[in-house]
Design an enzyme around this catalytic site. Structure first.
Site, short mmCIF file in Angstrom:
data_model
loop_
_atom_site.label_atom_id
_atom_site.label_comp_id
_atom_site.label_asym_id
_atom_site.label_seq_id
_atom_site.Cartn_x
_atom_site.Cartn_y
_atom_site.Cartn_z
N CYS A 1 -5.04 12.22 13.60
CA CYS A 1 -5.71 10.94 13.40
C CYS A 1 -5.47 10.08 14.63
O CYS A 1 -4.86 10.53 15.59
CB CYS A 1 -5.20 10.26 12.14
SG CYS A 1 -3.57 9.61 12.29
N LYS B 1 0.83 -1.21 0.00
CA LYS B 1 0.00 0.00 0.00
C LYS B 1 0.87 1.26 0.00
O LYS B 1 0.65 2.16 -0.80
CB LYS B 1 -0.90 -0.01 1.26
CG LYS B 1 -1.56 1.33 1.56
CD LYS B 1 -2.44 1.26 2.78
CE LYS B 1 -1.75 1.48 4.11
NZ LYS B 1 -1.39 2.87 4.42
N ASN B 2 1.85 1.29 0.90
CA ASN B 2 2.60 2.54 1.08
C ASN B 2 3.63 2.80 -0.02
O ASN B 2 4.27 3.86 -0.04
CB ASN B 2 3.27 2.57 2.46
CG ASN B 2 2.23 2.74 3.56
OD1 ASN B 2 1.07 3.05 3.28
ND2 ASN B 2 2.63 2.54 4.81
N ARG C 1 0.31 14.16 13.68
CA ARG C 1 0.81 13.97 12.31
C ARG C 1 0.77 15.25 11.46
O ARG C 1 0.07 15.32 10.45
CB ARG C 1 0.06 12.84 11.63
CG ARG C 1 0.21 11.53 12.37
CD ARG C 1 -0.45 10.39 11.66
NE ARG C 1 0.29 9.92 10.51
CZ ARG C 1 -0.17 8.99 9.68
NH1 ARG C 1 -1.36 8.46 9.88
NH2 ARG C 1 0.55 8.59 8.67
N ARG D 1 -4.87 10.35 4.72
CA ARG D 1 -3.90 11.43 4.92
C ARG D 1 -2.86 11.47 3.81
O ARG D 1 -2.34 12.53 3.47
CB ARG D 1 -3.17 11.23 6.24
CG ARG D 1 -4.01 11.29 7.46
CD ARG D 1 -3.14 11.03 8.65
NE ARG D 1 -1.97 11.89 8.58
CZ ARG D 1 -1.93 13.14 9.00
NH1 ARG D 1 -2.97 13.67 9.57
NH2 ARG D 1 -0.84 13.85 8.87
N ARG E 1 -8.68 -0.85 4.27
CA ARG E 1 -7.82 0.20 3.73
C ARG E 1 -6.45 -0.36 3.37
O ARG E 1 -5.80 0.13 2.47
CB ARG E 1 -7.62 1.32 4.76
CG ARG E 1 -8.86 2.13 5.02
CD ARG E 1 -8.52 3.31 5.88
NE ARG E 1 -7.33 3.99 5.34
CZ ARG E 1 -6.55 4.80 6.02
NH1 ARG E 1 -6.83 5.08 7.28
NH2 ARG E 1 -5.51 5.37 5.47
N ASP F 1 4.64 0.31 12.08
CA ASP F 1 3.46 -0.33 11.50
C ASP F 1 3.32 -1.80 11.89
O ASP F 1 2.33 -2.44 11.53
CB ASP F 1 3.46 -0.19 9.97
CG ASP F 1 3.19 1.24 9.52
OD1 ASP F 1 2.73 2.04 10.34
OD2 ASP F 1 3.46 1.54 8.34
N1 EPU Z 1 6.21 14.55 11.18
C1 EPU Z 1 6.24 15.89 11.52
N2 EPU Z 1 6.12 16.82 10.52
C2 EPU Z 1 5.96 16.47 9.22
C3 EPU Z 1 5.94 15.09 8.88
C4 EPU Z 1 6.07 14.16 9.89
O1 EPU Z 1 6.38 16.25 12.69
O2 EPU Z 1 5.84 17.36 8.36
C5 EPU Z 1 6.36 13.53 12.25
C6 EPU Z 1 5.11 12.64 12.40
O3 EPU Z 1 4.12 13.25 13.18
C7 EPU Z 1 5.70 11.39 13.01
C8 EPU Z 1 7.08 11.29 12.34
O4 EPU Z 1 7.36 12.61 11.84
O5 EPU Z 1 5.84 11.55 14.39
C9 EPU Z 1 7.20 10.33 11.20
O6 EPU Z 1 6.08 10.44 10.35
P1 EPU Z 1 6.14 10.19 8.78
O7 EPU Z 1 5.97 11.50 8.09
O8 EPU Z 1 7.32 9.38 8.42
O9 EPU Z 1 4.81 9.34 8.55
P2 EPU Z 1 3.92 9.39 7.26
O10 EPU Z 1 4.77 9.64 6.07
O11 EPU Z 1 2.73 10.24 7.49
C10 EPU Z 1 4.19 6.86 6.59
C11 EPU Z 1 3.27 5.70 6.38
C12 EPU Z 1 2.69 5.27 7.72
C13 EPU Z 1 3.86 4.86 8.63
C14 EPU Z 1 4.85 6.03 8.76
C15 EPU Z 1 6.09 5.68 9.55
C16 EPU Z 1 2.45 6.07 4.14
C17 EPU Z 1 1.31 6.42 3.24
N3 EPU Z 1 2.22 6.10 5.46
O12 EPU Z 1 3.40 7.90 7.19
O13 EPU Z 1 1.88 4.14 7.48
O14 EPU Z 1 3.38 4.52 9.90
O15 EPU Z 1 5.26 6.47 7.46
O16 EPU Z 1 6.75 4.60 8.98
O17 EPU Z 1 3.52 5.75 3.67
C18 EPU Z 1 0.11 2.62 7.90
O18 EPU Z 1 0.37 2.09 6.81
O19 EPU Z 1 -0.66 2.11 8.75
C19 EPU Z 1 0.75 3.91 8.24
C20 EPU Z 1 0.28 4.69 9.19
#
Ligand code: EPU
Length: 416
Positions: free
Chosen positions: A115, A22-23, A120, A91, A395, A303
């Site tokens: 969320c 998915k990701n 996030r 998101r 999802r 995850d």
């Molecule tokens: N963060 C910030 N500011 C930002 C971006 C991130 O403070 O602008 C913080 C987040 O709040 C978090 C940390 O940085 O504490 C890491 O978050 P990240 O941005 O890496 O997460 P994401 O990109 O929103 C993706 C996956 C998630 C997975 C995380 C961590 C996708 C679509 N989603 O989320 O997947 O948990 O990386 O590996 O790739 C899931 O599949 O269930 C899922 C939640």
């Protein structure tokens, strides 16, 4: 709303084939927005989030056809707005921001709210776009970003962010000049996306390391790409085999991607061996409690934290789970306690004392991985577990009940 009914106690046995990730599929589908001409993506999983991203891309004027192999023609785009209705259900919709500004000079994307797993924010995505010359404003709950042409810049991410790295890597492909991303996330899904972008004409080096360099090009054209296997889905079935004392071949996923999990399973006394196209996981000799700390890749994935907590919940002894990626990712704990688990949460840590058996109960899913955790808990529990709100599972897991049933589990979906 459908429910999942699980009657626990069966040892999982047999072979399970892992679907596309998915990701990885989400950013790869979005990358088509950068291109003139047609792109074709293979091994796309059949999931709700994929349907949502297809809706999103169609909303910009692209033509999208197919399911497991998806063709996207984004030659002519006529809209640059991602509405609240779509962004609130997924998101990752924020991933369209970078590609749209880069190709169309403008984007208007609903700001994702918090969320179930944390606040996030997307501040790092926005700051990076500003550093590349975009004018970014927030109005009426929407992010508006404009730039006649983005320019290359050196971006330092305060925190490693997966979608932040992907968003800016895509934006930089069509920027003028060279962009260097420092403290970039290193997840394999980013490498998969970079391979697809390169096939489309992008010039990228260093994906999979902390420094990614992107030399901007004037145009990109549609190409073919293949979505990597879902390492989190693979990990979920591996944990299922371990906790039920089963014997399962998990196929289609390179063991390298689940290295951190394999090490932890072996520490817990589970037998894991590499086989052609995957791994074989055999439980049954008891589970030793272990400690886990989630970290960005190649650390233990957040995850898989919820699913791994089930293993600790039925292990022998005391284990500590430390969540360092998201601040609120213990929503499954209260439900596990309803099933008889002995868990105390203190800040970012959960202290899990293994119990001889979990007991089936009605439970409710709060997010995708928490739902997977509760299915696993149901599979190992005595008696019947009724899991509601399973739309979260749909999802991110392709036909989970069919895959578990084929391994001998007693699990079925019923309309509520
Ligand atoms: N963060 C910030 N500011 C930002 C971006 C991130 O403070 O602008 C913080 C987040 O709040 C978090 C940390 O940085 O504490 C890491 O978050 P990240 O941005 O890496 O997460 P994401 O990109 O929103 C993706 C996956 C998630 C997975 C995380 C961590 C996708 C679509 N989603 O989320 O997947 O948990 O990386 O590996 O790739 C899931 O599949 O269930 C899922 C939640």
């Amino acid at each position: 709303m459908d429910k999942m009914i699980i009657e626990g106690g069966e040892k999982l046995k047999g072979t399970v084939e892992i679907s596309g990730a998915k990701n990885a599929a989400l950013p790869i589908l979005v990358s088509s927005l950068l291109c003139e001409g047609r792109s074709t993506f293979h091994n796309v999983p059949e999931l709700m989030d994929i349907k949502t991203v297809v809706k999103l891309i169609r909303g910009f004027g692209a033509e999208v056809k197919g399911a497991k192999s998806i063709r996207v023609d984004a030659d002519r785009l006529d809209n640059v707005e991602a509405s609240y209705d779509l962004v609130k259900t997924m998101r990752a919709s924020v991933l369209v921001l970078g590609p749209l500004v880069a190709r169309m000079g403008r984007a208007r994307v609903s700001l994702p709210g918090g969320c179930a797993i944390g606040a996030r924010p997307v501040n790092l995505h926005l700051k990076a776009l500003e550093e590349m010359g975009a004018e970014v404003t927030l109005q009426d709950g929407y992010i508006e970003a404009k730039a006649s042409r983005l320019r290359g810049a050196t971006i330092y991410f305060d925190i490693q962010t997966v979608t932040g790295t992907e968003n800016i890597m895509m934006a930089a492909c069509l920027a003028k000049g060279t962009t260097v991303l420092k403290n970039a996330a290193k997840e394999p899904e980013i490498v998969n996306l970079a391979e697809v972008l390169k096939a489309m004409g992008a010039r990228i080096t260093g994906a999979g390391t902390e420094t990614i360099t992107i030399e901007g090009v004037d145009r990109m054209t549609g190409a073919e790409g293949t979505v990597m296997p879902d390492r989190i889905e693979a990990g979920t079935y591996m944990i299922g085999a371990a906790i039920t004392g089963g014997d399962v071949n998990v196929l289609g996923c390179d063991p390298l991607y689940v290295d951190a999990l394999i090490t932890k399973l072996i520490d817990a006394g589970i037998t894991v061996e590499t086989i052609p196209r995957g791994v074989r996981v055999c439980g049954g000799n008891g589970i030793r409690s272990i400690d886990i700390k989630t970290m960005p890749y190649p650390g233990f994935p957040t995850d898989l934290q919820a699913q791994m907590m089930v293993l600790l919940a039925v292990g022998n002894g005391l284990g500590v789970v430390t969540e360092t990626v998201f601040e609120n990712r213990f929503m499954h704990v209260a439900e596990l306690i309803r099933m008889g688990a002995d868990i105390i949460v203190q800040g970012g840590c959960a202290i899990v004392k293994g119990v001889p058996a979990l007991k089936g109960a009605p439970v409710m899913a709060t997010d995708l991985r928490a739902s997977a955790c509760l299915v696993l808990a149901g599979l190992v529990a005595e008696g019947k577990t009724e899991l509601s709100r399973i739309y979260h599972l749909d999802r991110g897991y392709q036909r989970m009940e069919e895959k578990f049933s084929a391994l001998g589990a007693r699990i079925r979906r019923v309309p509520a």
